[in-house]
Design a protein around this motif. Structure first.
Motif, short mmCIF file in Angstrom:
data_model
loop_
_atom_site.label_atom_id
_atom_site.label_comp_id
_atom_site.label_asym_id
_atom_site.label_seq_id
_atom_site.Cartn_x
_atom_site.Cartn_y
_atom_site.Cartn_z
N ALA A 62 0.86 -1.19 0.00
CA ALA A 62 0.00 0.00 0.00
C ALA A 62 0.89 1.24 0.00
CB ALA A 62 -0.92 0.01 1.21
N THR A 63 0.52 2.22 -0.81
CA THR A 63 1.33 3.43 -0.97
C THR A 63 0.47 4.67 -0.78
OG1 THR A 63 2.79 2.29 -2.53
CG2 THR A 63 2.86 4.70 -2.52
N SER A 64 1.01 5.65 -0.06
CA SER A 64 0.30 6.91 0.15
C SER A 64 1.14 8.07 -0.37
CB SER A 64 0.01 7.12 1.65
OG SER A 64 1.22 7.31 2.36
N THR A 65 0.46 9.18 -0.62
CA THR A 65 1.16 10.43 -0.95
C THR A 65 0.77 11.48 0.08
OG1 THR A 65 -0.63 11.19 -2.39
CG2 THR A 65 1.13 9.89 -3.41
N ASP A 72 0.68 7.59 9.80
CA ASP A 72 -0.06 8.82 10.10
C ASP A 72 -1.49 8.73 9.56
OD1 ASP A 72 2.18 9.90 11.25
OD2 ASP A 72 2.84 10.89 9.41
N LEU A 73 -1.70 7.88 8.57
CA LEU A 73 -3.02 7.77 7.93
C LEU A 73 -3.83 6.58 8.40
CD1 LEU A 73 -2.14 8.53 4.19
CD2 LEU A 73 -3.19 10.08 5.83
N VAL A 74 -3.15 5.44 8.59
CA VAL A 74 -3.86 4.18 8.82
C VAL A 74 -3.44 3.55 10.13
CG1 VAL A 74 -4.40 1.91 7.87
CG2 VAL A 74 -4.02 3.83 6.33
N ASN A 75 -4.43 3.17 10.93
CA ASN A 75 -4.17 2.46 12.17
C ASN A 75 -3.88 0.99 11.92
OD1 ASN A 75 -4.24 1.96 15.10
ND2 ASN A 75 -6.18 0.92 14.66
N ASP A 76 -4.63 0.39 11.02
CA ASP A 76 -4.46 -1.03 10.72
C ASP A 76 -5.14 -1.37 9.40
OD1 ASP A 76 -3.65 -3.61 11.02
OD2 ASP A 76 -5.10 -4.17 12.56
N PHE A 77 -4.74 -2.48 8.80
CA PHE A 77 -5.36 -3.01 7.60
C PHE A 77 -5.90 -4.41 7.90
CE2 PHE A 77 -2.23 -0.05 5.91
CZ PHE A 77 -2.87 0.54 4.83
N LYS A 84 -13.79 -14.88 5.87
CA LYS A 84 -12.99 -14.73 7.09
C LYS A 84 -12.13 -13.47 6.99
CE LYS A 84 -12.82 -19.71 7.91
NZ LYS A 84 -11.95 -20.89 8.13
N SER A 85 -11.85 -12.87 8.14
CA SER A 85 -11.09 -11.62 8.18
C SER A 85 -9.74 -11.86 8.83
CB SER A 85 -11.87 -10.56 8.95
OG SER A 85 -11.18 -9.33 8.95
N PHE A 86 -8.70 -11.22 8.26
CA PHE A 86 -7.34 -11.38 8.75
C PHE A 86 -6.69 -10.01 8.90
CE2 PHE A 86 -8.60 -14.99 6.22
CZ PHE A 86 -8.25 -16.09 7.00
N ASP A 87 -5.98 -9.79 10.01
CA ASP A 87 -5.25 -8.54 10.21
C ASP A 87 -3.86 -8.67 9.61
OD1 ASP A 87 -7.27 -7.21 11.57
OD2 ASP A 87 -6.67 -8.05 13.51
N ALA A 88 -3.30 -7.53 9.22
CA ALA A 88 -1.94 -7.52 8.68
C ALA A 88 -0.98 -7.92 9.80
CB ALA A 88 -1.60 -6.15 8.14
N GLU A 89 -0.17 -8.95 9.54
CA GLU A 89 0.71 -9.49 10.57
C GLU A 89 1.93 -8.61 10.82
OE1 GLU A 89 0.40 -12.23 12.50
OE2 GLU A 89 -1.61 -12.58 11.73
N ALA A 116 -13.08 -16.59 -5.36
CA ALA A 116 -13.15 -15.93 -4.06
C ALA A 116 -12.67 -14.50 -4.22
CB ALA A 116 -12.30 -16.67 -3.04
N THR A 117 -13.42 -13.57 -3.68
CA THR A 117 -13.03 -12.16 -3.74
C THR A 117 -12.38 -11.75 -2.43
OG1 THR A 117 -14.84 -11.62 -5.27
CG2 THR A 117 -13.85 -9.79 -4.06
N ALA A 118 -11.20 -11.15 -2.52
CA ALA A 118 -10.49 -10.64 -1.34
C ALA A 118 -10.68 -9.13 -1.28
CB ALA A 118 -9.01 -10.99 -1.43
N VAL A 119 -11.05 -8.63 -0.11
CA VAL A 119 -11.33 -7.20 0.06
C VAL A 119 -10.43 -6.63 1.16
CG1 VAL A 119 -13.08 -5.48 0.63
CG2 VAL A 119 -13.74 -7.54 -0.63
N LEU A 120 -9.67 -5.59 0.79
CA LEU A 120 -8.77 -4.92 1.73
C LEU A 120 -9.45 -3.70 2.33
CD1 LEU A 120 -5.84 -4.72 2.91
CD2 LEU A 120 -5.33 -3.21 0.97
N THR A 121 -9.47 -3.64 3.65
CA THR A 121 -10.08 -2.52 4.38
C THR A 121 -9.02 -1.80 5.19
OG1 THR A 121 -12.25 -3.59 4.53
CG2 THR A 121 -11.77 -1.88 6.13
#
Length: 211
Positions: A62-65, A72-77, A84-89, A116-121
């Protein structure tokens, strides 16, 4: 005459773009509270597979500008796949580009001839003034999907190159413009250089944040 088939030879997994991938737009954040939003979706297809396929690990970048640190932008993905839901390790948040490792560990099995569709939040932090207008984009490569045949236990080489999300802009206030309909009509006058075209566009404009 007989044929010896190598274990896992018929197992197949394709990385594909998804119709559920969110279109490019503005994500409305908050100055005081976190906001969760889906930013990326891609498909894992076993349409050409003879057997079921287990997913072991998926790595996404993931890339930000604007913001110098993703932290500074994201607490977690989190990544949802197969219900099923998985947190970024290993999300450390250092730098504008981060590597997100999702340890699926065989908990998701895609049956043969299924998709299967994978969705990133992203769980976005309350936004600082200096980070207004930041953008975020995510990408996954076929080489970064670790999978194996459910029956064979053999590694499955994932077909496809990579899939990338649309670019999303992050703001606490502004307007969101969505094109709902458009048309173009050519108007012919007399065959010389005075022909012209008429263009019509309908949009929905939604304001968010403070006035």
């Amino acid at each position: 005459e007989f044929t010896i088939e190598e274990a896992g030879e018929g197992d197949d997994l394709d990385l594909e773009s998804s119709d559920e991938d969110p279109e490019s737009g503005t994500i409305a954040l908050d100055e005081d509270d976190n906001v969760e939003a889906e930013i990326f979706a891609f498909d894992l297809s076993t349409d050409d597979s003879d057997g079921d396929v287990e997913i072991n690990e998926i790595t996404i970048t993931a890339t930000s500008t604007v913001a110098s640190n993703m932290d500074d932008l994201v607490n977690d993905f989190s990544l949802e796949v197969g219900g099923k839901s998985f947190d970024a390790e290993s999300y450390t948040g250092t730098g504008s580009t981060v590597t997100l490792v999702f340890d699926i560990d065989g908990d998701v099995t895609i049956s043969a001839e299924e998709v299967a569709t994978a969705v990133l939040t992203a769980d976005f932090e309350d936004m600082e003034v200096g980070d207004e207008g930041s953008t975020i984009v995510a990408r996954v490569a076929a080489a970064d999907v670790d999978a194996e045949g459910s029956d064979s236990g053999e590694t499955v080489d994932v077909d496809g190159s990579y899939v990338e999300s649309d670019v999303h802009t992050l703001r606490t206030e502004g307007i969101d413009v969505e094109n709902t309909d458009d048309s173009a009509t050519a108007q012919t006058i007399d065959g010389s250089d005075n022909d012209y075209g008429e263009y019509e566009m309908e949009v929905d404009i939604t304001a968010f944040g403070e006035d």
